[in-house]
Design a protein around this motif. Structure first.
Motif, short mmCIF file in Angstrom:
data_model
loop_
_atom_site.label_atom_id
_atom_site.label_comp_id
_atom_site.label_asym_id
_atom_site.label_seq_id
_atom_site.Cartn_x
_atom_site.Cartn_y
_atom_site.Cartn_z
N ALA A 51 0.83 -1.21 0.00
CA ALA A 51 0.00 0.00 0.00
C ALA A 51 0.86 1.25 0.00
CB ALA A 51 -0.93 -0.01 1.21
N GLN A 52 1.89 1.26 0.83
CA GLN A 52 2.77 2.42 0.88
C GLN A 52 3.48 2.64 -0.45
OE1 GLN A 52 5.64 2.38 4.06
NE2 GLN A 52 6.25 4.51 3.72
N ALA A 53 3.84 1.54 -1.13
CA ALA A 53 4.55 1.65 -2.40
C ALA A 53 3.67 2.21 -3.50
CB ALA A 53 5.09 0.28 -2.81
N VAL A 54 2.38 1.89 -3.48
CA VAL A 54 1.51 2.28 -4.58
C VAL A 54 0.85 3.64 -4.36
CG1 VAL A 54 -0.65 1.20 -3.77
CG2 VAL A 54 -0.18 1.32 -6.21
N LEU A 55 0.72 4.06 -3.11
CA LEU A 55 0.04 5.32 -2.83
C LEU A 55 0.99 6.51 -2.95
CD1 LEU A 55 -2.05 4.33 0.33
CD2 LEU A 55 -2.95 4.79 -1.96
N PRO A 56 0.53 7.64 -3.45
CA PRO A 56 1.34 8.85 -3.40
C PRO A 56 1.72 9.18 -1.96
CG PRO A 56 -0.59 9.18 -4.80
CD PRO A 56 -0.78 7.86 -4.10
N GLY A 348 -5.27 -2.75 2.77
CA GLY A 348 -5.65 -3.87 1.92
C GLY A 348 -6.34 -3.42 0.66
N LEU A 349 -7.17 -2.39 0.78
CA LEU A 349 -7.86 -1.83 -0.38
C LEU A 349 -6.87 -1.25 -1.38
CD1 LEU A 349 -10.76 -1.25 -1.46
CD2 LEU A 349 -10.63 0.95 -0.25
N ALA A 350 -5.88 -0.52 -0.89
CA ALA A 350 -4.88 0.07 -1.78
C ALA A 350 -3.99 -0.99 -2.41
CB ALA A 350 -4.02 1.08 -1.01
N ALA A 351 -3.64 -2.01 -1.64
CA ALA A 351 -2.72 -3.04 -2.13
C ALA A 351 -3.38 -4.00 -3.10
CB ALA A 351 -2.14 -3.82 -0.95
#
Length: 393
Positions: A51-56, A348-351
Motif C-alpha cells: 500500500a505504501q509503495a503504490v500510494l502517493p 488492503g484496499l490500496a494493495a
C-alpha cells in the motif's frame, strides 16, 4: 475493478497457480485456489508495504499519520505491547472458533471494518469493495457517511455485510433525521454515530504536505445538485463555526429510529454512562486512531474502564491501534466484543482492492486461530482478562 490515478490494485488472478505456505510452516497448501493473492501477501506486513509503495506520499501520510506530534498514535501501539499472554497448555480443545455476534448480527470473526471516509483515494470501488470482502469473509462493514459511494450503493453491492451505517452528529437536525431514514430504507440493521469528531484533528503531516481532500471522495451521499449539500453536513469539520452537539440532542433524534445504535469514540466511564442514558446499544472505545486529539490515552488502556462502566448493559467494541490477530485477541480478553479496523482495511484496499481487504481479514482470522490454540482457548467467547498479564518494564 478500476483505480484512481494508479492508486490501488485488484490483484485478482495474479500469482495464480503458485503454492502458498501454511502459517505454521508444516507443509504446502494450495492457498491460491481459495485466495488468488495469498502468494503475494503472506503477511499483513507485505500488505502495508504494498500500500505504501503504490500510494502517493501525501495520501500514505494521510492514511498512516495522526494528530499533533502523534504521541497518541504511538501510544495505541505501545498499549498492546504492554500486555503478555498467560497460555494454558494441554487444553484438549478442537480448532478454536472465532465466531461471535455484534448487536445480534452473526460474524465469522470479531472484526468489523471502520467507516473510513475518502475511500476513493485507495481504490475507486472504495467501500463497495470493502463490503464485498466482508461478505466473502463473513464479517461486517460500518459504511461511512463521508464516503465516495452512497450508503444505498454499498448496501446493494453487499447486503450481507453492509449492515451498519455511520452518521455524524453535525449539521441540521433535519439533515440528520433524513440520513437516518435513508439508512432504514436501505436495509441496514444498525447505526454507528461517530461522537468524537465535531471538528477535524490538527494533523501536522497533512499540513506539511499541503494535503487537501478531493470532494468527490466524501460526497457519495451528498452529490452536487442533490437535495442536501455536503458543505451543510461536513462544513463544521473545517470551519469550526457551529456549536458541538449534546448527548440530549442526539438522544432526541435517535428516538426517531427503531434501529439499535453504537456510539463510536468513547474513552471514559463518564461518557459510557451518558451514551447508555442516551439509548446506545453499544460503544466503540476509540481515540479515532490517534487522528483527532493528540495526548489522549491509548484506546486499549481505556478499555477496562469502559467495560466496567458498561457493566454488561451494552456491548463494548474497540477501535484504534489494531494491527494483527494478536491485538484482536488481547482486546477481546480485556472485554471487547469485537474490534474495528480502519488503516488495515484501507491498506488492503490500496494493495489489492476487494481481494486485498479479504486477505487482511483472512490473515487476521488465521493468526487468531493460532493464538487461541496456543492459549488453550476453544473460542473467542471464552477469553477473559485471566489470559493476560502486564508486561514487566
Amino acid at each position: 475493478m478500476t483505480t484512481v490515478a494508479g492508486v490501488g490494485q485488484t490483484g485478482a488472478g495474479q500469482g495464480a497457480g503458485q503454492t502458498g505456505a501454511r502459517p505454521d510452516g508444516v507443509g504446502p497448501v494450495e492457498a491460491e485456489a481459495v485466495d488468488p493473492i495469498a502468494g503475494r501477501f503472506p503477511t499483513l506486513t507485505e500488505i502495508r508495504a504494498a500500500a505504501q509503495a503504490v500510494l502517493p506520499r501525501d495520501v500514505w501520510d494521510f492514511l498512516a499519520g495522526g494528530a499533533g506530534q502523534e504521541t497518541t498514535l504511538r501510544a495505541n501501539r505501545d498499549a498492546f505491547a504492554g500486555w503478555q499472554f498467560r497460555p494454558r497448555v494441554m487444553s484438549g480443545h478442537p480448532v478454536p472458533s472465532t465466531a461471535t455476534t455484534v448487536l445480534g448480527l452473526p460474524m465469522r470473526l470479531p472484526v468489523l471494518t471502520a467507516p473510513f471516509g475518502t475511500d476513493g483515494f485507495f481504490d475507486t470501488d472504495g467501500h463497495l469493495a470493502v463490503a464485498r470482502a466482508n461478505a466473502r469473509c463473513g464479517t461486517l462493514s460500518i459504511v461511512p457517511e463521508a464516503g465516495t459511494h452512497s450508503i444505498e450503493s454499498v448496501a446493494h453491492a453487499a447486503p450481507a455485510a453492509a449492515r451498519v451505517a455511520q452518521v455524524h452528529p453535525m449539521g441540521t437536525e433535519r439533515n440528520f433525521a433524513r440520513m437516518l431514514e435513508r439508512i432504514e430504507r436501505a436495509g441496514y440493521a444498525a447505526v454507528c454515530v461517530t461522537v468524537d469528531c465535531p471538528t477535524a484533528g490538527w494533523r501536522e503531516r497533512n499540513l506539511r504536505n499541503r494535503f487537501t481532500v478531493d470532494l468527490r471522495m466524501i460526497t457519495g451521499n451528498y452529490p452536487p445538485g442533490g437535495d442536501v449539500a455536503a458543505q451543510d453536513v461536513f462544513g463544521q469539520l473545517f470551519a469550526r463555526d457551529e456549536p458541538v452537539w449534546t448527548w440530549e440532542r442526539l438522544a432526541g433524534l435517535m428516538r426517531h429510529t427503531d434501529l439499535p445504535w453504537i456510539a463510536k469514540g468513547i474513552l471514559t466511564a463518564q461518557d459510557t454512562r451518558l451514551a447508555i442514558d442516551a439509548g446506545a446499544g453499544a460503544v466503540i472505545v476509540s481515540n479515532h486512531g490517534g487522528r483527532q486529539l493528540d495526548g489522549t490515552p491509548a484506546a486499549l488502556d481505556q478499555l477496562p474502564e469502559v467495560v466496567a462502566a458498561a457493566d454488561g448493559r451494552i456491548e463494548v467494541l474497540l477501535d484504534s491501534g489494531v494491527r494483527c490477530g494478536t491485538d484482536v485477541v488481547k482486546a477481546l480478553a480485556l472485554g471487547a466484543r469485537a474490534v474495528v479496523i480502519g488503516r488495515l482495511a484501507a491498506a488492503g484496499l490500496a494493495a489489492g482492492g476487494e481481494a486485498g481487504v479479504a486477505r487482511v481479514l483472512t490473515l487476521l482470522r488465521e493468526e487468531m486461530i493460532t493464538v487461541l490454540t496456543l492459549l488453550g482457548h476453544g473460542s473467542v467467547t471464552e477469553l477473559t482478562p485471566e489470559a493476560l498479564q502486564r508486561s514487566r518494564p
